[in-house]
Write a protein that holds these residues in place. Structure first.
Motif, PDB file in Angstrom:
ATOM      1  N   LEU A  62       0.814  -1.220   0.000  1.00 53.23           N
ATOM      2  CA  LEU A  62       0.000   0.000   0.000  1.00 53.23           C
ATOM      3  C   LEU A  62       0.849   1.271   0.000  1.00 53.23           C
ATOM      4  O   LEU A  62       0.460   2.270  -0.614  1.00 53.23           O
ATOM      5  N   LEU A  63       1.999   1.243   0.672  1.00 54.27           N
ATOM      6  CA  LEU A  63       2.838   2.443   0.735  1.00 54.27           C
ATOM      7  C   LEU A  63       3.445   2.749  -0.621  1.00 54.27           C
ATOM      8  O   LEU A  63       3.374   3.885  -1.088  1.00 54.27           O
ATOM      9  N   VAL A  64       4.009   1.761  -1.275  1.00 56.51           N
ATOM     10  CA  VAL A  64       4.583   2.036  -2.597  1.00 56.51           C
ATOM     11  C   VAL A  64       3.483   2.433  -3.578  1.00 56.51           C
ATOM     12  O   VAL A  64       3.688   3.305  -4.425  1.00 56.51           O
ATOM     13  N   ALA A  65       2.300   1.852  -3.434  1.00 53.92           N
ATOM     14  CA  ALA A  65       1.181   2.244  -4.301  1.00 53.92           C
ATOM     15  C   ALA A  65       0.828   3.711  -4.098  1.00 53.92           C
ATOM     16  O   ALA A  65       0.549   4.438  -5.065  1.00 53.92           O
ATOM     17  N   GLU A  66       0.851   4.165  -2.842  1.00 52.41           N
ATOM     18  CA  GLU A  66       0.567   5.576  -2.559  1.00 52.41           C
ATOM     19  C   GLU A  66       1.659   6.476  -3.144  1.00 52.41           C
ATOM     20  O   GLU A  66       1.368   7.530  -3.706  1.00 52.41           O
ATOM     21  N   LEU A  67       2.905   6.050  -3.015  1.00 48.79           N
ATOM     22  CA  LEU A  67       4.005   6.878  -3.528  1.00 48.79           C
ATOM     23  C   LEU A  67       4.024   6.957  -5.048  1.00 48.79           C
ATOM     24  O   LEU A  67       4.474   7.972  -5.601  1.00 48.79           O
ATOM     25  N   ILE A  68       3.548   5.927  -5.729  1.00 47.24           N
ATOM     26  CA  ILE A  68       3.576   5.969  -7.197  1.00 47.24           C
ATOM     27  C   ILE A  68       2.273   6.492  -7.799  1.00 47.24           C
ATOM     28  O   ILE A  68       2.151   6.592  -9.020  1.00 47.24           O
ATOM     29  N   ARG A  69       1.326   6.865  -6.950  1.00 43.80           N
ATOM     30  CA  ARG A  69       0.046   7.395  -7.428  1.00 43.80           C
ATOM     31  C   ARG A  69       0.209   8.637  -8.307  1.00 43.80           C
ATOM     32  O   ARG A  69      -0.393   8.728  -9.374  1.00 43.80           O
ATOM     33  N   PRO A  70       1.036   9.613  -7.926  1.00 45.23           N
ATOM     34  CA  PRO A  70       1.160  10.809  -8.768  1.00 45.23           C
ATOM     35  C   PRO A  70       1.935  10.536 -10.057  1.00 45.23           C
ATOM     36  O   PRO A  70       2.867   9.719 -10.081  1.00 45.23           O
ATOM     37  N   ALA A  71       1.545  11.225 -11.108  1.00 43.24           N
ATOM     38  CA  ALA A  71       2.295  11.151 -12.370  1.00 43.24           C
ATOM     39  C   ALA A  71       3.728  11.610 -12.129  1.00 43.24           C
ATOM     40  O   ALA A  71       3.973  12.508 -11.326  1.00 43.24           O
ATOM     41  N   GLY A  72       4.660  10.977 -12.773  1.00 39.49           N
ATOM     42  CA  GLY A  72       6.063  11.344 -12.634  1.00 39.49           C
ATOM     43  C   GLY A  72       6.785  10.630 -11.514  1.00 39.49           C
ATOM     44  O   GLY A  72       7.976  10.843 -11.291  1.00 39.49           O
ATOM     45  N   ALA A  73       6.082   9.765 -10.798  1.00 43.06           N
ATOM     46  CA  ALA A  73       6.690   9.059  -9.672  1.00 43.06           C
ATOM     47  C   ALA A  73       7.859   8.182 -10.102  1.00 43.06           C
ATOM     48  O   ALA A  73       8.784   7.956  -9.326  1.00 43.06           O
ATOM     49  N   SER A  74       7.825   7.718 -11.346  1.00 44.79           N
ATOM     50  CA  SER A  74       8.908   6.841 -11.812  1.00 44.79           C
ATOM     51  C   SER A  74      10.256   7.553 -11.845  1.00 44.79           C
ATOM     52  O   SER A  74      11.298   6.899 -11.883  1.00 44.79           O
ATOM     53  N   ASN A  75      10.258   8.869 -11.798  1.00 46.46           N
ATOM     54  CA  ASN A  75      11.514   9.616 -11.737  1.00 46.46           C
ATOM     55  C   ASN A  75      12.177   9.518 -10.368  1.00 46.46           C
ATOM     56  O   ASN A  75      13.354   9.824 -10.227  1.00 46.46           O
ATOM     57  N   VAL A  76      11.413   9.110  -9.354  1.00 48.45           N
ATOM     58  CA  VAL A  76      11.892   9.119  -7.976  1.00 48.45           C
ATOM     59  C   VAL A  76      11.823   7.738  -7.320  1.00 48.45           C
ATOM     60  O   VAL A  76      12.747   7.334  -6.638  1.00 48.45           O
ATOM     61  N   VAL A  77      10.719   7.021  -7.507  1.00 48.25           N
ATOM     62  CA  VAL A  77      10.485   5.758  -6.810  1.00 48.25           C
ATOM     63  C   VAL A  77      11.107   4.609  -7.598  1.00 48.25           C
ATOM     64  O   VAL A  77      10.706   4.328  -8.715  1.00 48.25           O
ATOM     65  N   TYR A  78      12.092   3.944  -6.975  1.00 48.68           N
ATOM     66  CA  TYR A  78      12.716   2.777  -7.607  1.00 48.68           C
ATOM     67  C   TYR A  78      11.788   1.576  -7.593  1.00 48.68           C
ATOM     68  O   TYR A  78      11.757   0.791  -8.518  1.00 48.68           O
ATOM     69  N   GLY A  79      11.058   1.386  -6.514  1.00 52.00           N
ATOM     70  CA  GLY A  79      10.166   0.245  -6.395  1.00 52.00           C
ATOM     71  C   GLY A  79       9.987  -0.149  -4.959  1.00 52.00           C
ATOM     72  O   GLY A  79      10.377   0.583  -4.048  1.00 52.00           O
ATOM     73  N   GLY A  80       9.404  -1.331  -4.775  1.00 56.37           N
ATOM     74  CA  GLY A  80       9.148  -1.800  -3.431  1.00 56.37           C
ATOM     75  C   GLY A  80       9.324  -3.295  -3.299  1.00 56.37           C
ATOM     76  O   GLY A  80       9.202  -4.031  -4.270  1.00 56.37           O
TER      77      GLY A  80
END
Length: 152
Positions: free
Chosen positions: A22-40
């Motif tokens: 659920l946490l990684v899902a929340e962090l990748i919710r906004p557009a552009g998250a792939s620039n910051v979030v490596y994964g979970g």
């Protein structure tokens, strides 16, 4: 928050237990998250915390998965487990605890630890949450995002 992290060249890796993704899902919710979030990594089974995230096996045997040092080691370990091109994420965040129903390993439901690893230091934050399983999991995600934002 993610736009600011992107501007600073920061990246995030997430290790989760009770929140189950659920946490990684929340962090990748906004557009552009792939620039910051490596994964979970969802390390729901205690053994995965050791084998994938590098949490000390003796620590897990002695204290179980619901422990502040486990959260810290998960946050540090996921930075390296999800390294991109040999570079670890600059920030690691983790969740471990008891969502319920009922206690686990002597810890009441709602006992949660958030681990944060950034800027050369790793620490944990203890939470004592109320509610049913879903409410505890959701509150953990909200608190993790709040804690992360406050640490930046």
């Amino acid at each position: 928050m993610l736009a600011d992290l992107h501007q600073r060249g920061e990246t995030i890796a997430v290790a989760e237990s009770l929140t189950g993704g659920l946490l990684v899902a929340e962090l990748i919710r906004p557009a552009g998250a792939s620039n910051v979030v490596y994964g979970g990594v969802v390390a729901y089974n205690t053994a995965v915390k050791a084998s994938v995230l590098g949490v000390d096996g003796e620590l897990l045997r002695k204290h179980g998965p619901v422990h502040p040092e486990v959260a810290e080691q998960m946050a540090e370990g996921v930075r390296h487990a999800l390294a991109v091109d040999g570079s670890p994420a600059s920030i690691g965040i983790s969740t471990t605890g008891v969502a319920g129903p009922g206690p686990q390993d002597g810890h009441p439901e709602g006992t949660v630890f958030i681990g944060i690893s950034l800027a050369g230091r790793t620490r944990s934050f203890a939470l004592h949450l109320d509610g049913d399983r879903g409410q505890i999991r959701a509150a953990t995600v909200g608190e993790a995002v709040r804690i992360l934002s406050a640490q930046l």
